[in-house]
Design a protein around this motif. Structure first.
Motif, PDB file in Angstrom:
ATOM      1  N   ASP A  89       0.843  -1.190   0.000  1.00 63.27           N
ATOM      2  CA  ASP A  89       0.000   0.000   0.000  1.00 63.27           C
ATOM      3  C   ASP A  89       0.881   1.244   0.000  1.00 63.27           C
ATOM      4  O   ASP A  89       1.876   1.311   0.736  1.00 63.27           O
ATOM      5  CB  ASP A  89      -0.902   0.017   1.228  1.00 63.27           C
ATOM      6  N   PRO A 142      -8.913   1.180  -3.891  1.00 66.39           N
ATOM      7  CA  PRO A 142      -8.120   1.619  -5.049  1.00 66.39           C
ATOM      8  C   PRO A 142      -6.877   0.738  -5.194  1.00 66.39           C
ATOM      9  O   PRO A 142      -6.121   0.546  -4.244  1.00 66.39           O
ATOM     10  CB  PRO A 142      -7.740   3.057  -4.695  1.00 66.39           C
ATOM     11  N   CYS A 143      -6.712   0.159  -6.376  1.00 67.97           N
ATOM     12  CA  CYS A 143      -5.668  -0.840  -6.565  1.00 67.97           C
ATOM     13  C   CYS A 143      -5.112  -0.773  -7.984  1.00 67.97           C
ATOM     14  O   CYS A 143      -5.861  -0.587  -8.937  1.00 67.97           O
ATOM     15  CB  CYS A 143      -6.252  -2.229  -6.298  1.00 67.97           C
ATOM     16  N   VAL A 190      -3.316   3.710  -1.961  1.00 66.15           N
ATOM     17  CA  VAL A 190      -3.536   2.851  -3.122  1.00 66.15           C
ATOM     18  C   VAL A 190      -2.812   1.532  -2.881  1.00 66.15           C
ATOM     19  O   VAL A 190      -1.652   1.513  -2.481  1.00 66.15           O
ATOM     20  CB  VAL A 190      -3.017   3.500  -4.423  1.00 66.15           C
ATOM     21  N   ARG A 191      -3.515   0.446  -3.103  1.00 67.68           N
ATOM     22  CA  ARG A 191      -2.921  -0.885  -2.996  1.00 67.68           C
ATOM     23  C   ARG A 191      -2.356  -1.268  -4.359  1.00 67.68           C
ATOM     24  O   ARG A 191      -2.983  -1.023  -5.386  1.00 67.68           O
ATOM     25  CB  ARG A 191      -3.975  -1.892  -2.556  1.00 67.68           C
ATOM     26  N   PRO A 197      -1.380   2.318 -12.761  1.00 67.13           N
ATOM     27  CA  PRO A 197      -2.234   2.892 -11.715  1.00 67.13           C
ATOM     28  C   PRO A 197      -3.715   2.598 -11.949  1.00 67.13           C
ATOM     29  O   PRO A 197      -4.123   2.276 -13.070  1.00 67.13           O
ATOM     30  CB  PRO A 197      -1.952   4.394 -11.838  1.00 67.13           C
ATOM     31  N   PRO A 198      -4.508   2.752 -10.908  1.00 69.40           N
ATOM     32  CA  PRO A 198      -5.947   2.492 -11.036  1.00 69.40           C
ATOM     33  C   PRO A 198      -6.687   3.676 -11.647  1.00 69.40           C
ATOM     34  O   PRO A 198      -7.439   4.380 -10.987  1.00 69.40           O
ATOM     35  CB  PRO A 198      -6.381   2.223  -9.591  1.00 69.40           C
ATOM     36  N   VAL A 223      -9.850   5.298  -9.976  1.00 66.05           N
ATOM     37  CA  VAL A 223      -9.996   6.385  -9.002  1.00 66.05           C
ATOM     38  C   VAL A 223     -10.392   7.694  -9.669  1.00 66.05           C
ATOM     39  O   VAL A 223     -10.903   8.593  -8.990  1.00 66.05           O
ATOM     40  CB  VAL A 223      -8.710   6.581  -8.163  1.00 66.05           C
TER      41      VAL A 223
END
Length: 147
Positions: free
Chosen positions: A56, A107-108, A60-61, A124-125, A136
């Motif tokens: 994390d 968010p991942c 964000v994961r 990125p998400p 996101v």
């Protein structure tokens, strides 16, 4: 009569940004078509089996993925955990982005070869990388504010 913004030649920065977007889109496409190694973490996944190893960062994961066993070994070495056995699954990049990321429930994104510094890659998400419902920045696209 003045020229509108659409009539002006693109600024040099615009072509640089467009080039970077094209390069990222090519990398994303290659990642989606490639099978990567995903180490298993200690906690259970959604099906009760061991889940993927994640990290994390700023809310964000990131699912940690590696292009090959050597990249995973560099990560293990960087963590000082080279001697332990690392269980992993081989997963298609598209499946990580389209299935695993939304299943995270937070968010991942995906971090590829994260021990390789500038040779690593982050997915990125955001819209265009992950499904819109898991992005996101989806509100920007729903409002029409994004370019």
């Amino acid at each position: 009569m003045g020229r509108g913004a659409r009539d002006r030649p693109p600024a040099p920065e615009d072509s640089v940004v467009a080039g970077r977007r094209r390069a990222f889109a090519e990398l994303l496409g290659q990642f989606r078509r490639t099978a990567v190694l995903v180490p298993l973490g200690e906690g259970p996944g959604p099906d009760g089996e061991p889940g993927f190893l994640t990290a994390d960062l700023n809310g964000v994961r990131f699912i940690l993925a590696f292009s090959d066993e050597q990249a995973l070994a560099r990560y293990a070495q960087a963590r000082g955990e080279y001697a332990r056995e690392w269980a992993y699954r081989t997963v298609l990049g598209a499946r990580l982005l389209d299935v695993a990321v939304p299943a995270a429930g937070v968010p991942c994104g995906v971090a590829l070869d994260c021990a390789d510094g500038p040779d690593g890659m982050v997915f990125p998400p955001v819209v265009g990388v992950v499904p819109e419902h898991a992005a996101v920045d989806r509100d920007l696209y729903e409002k029409g504010d994004a370019a």
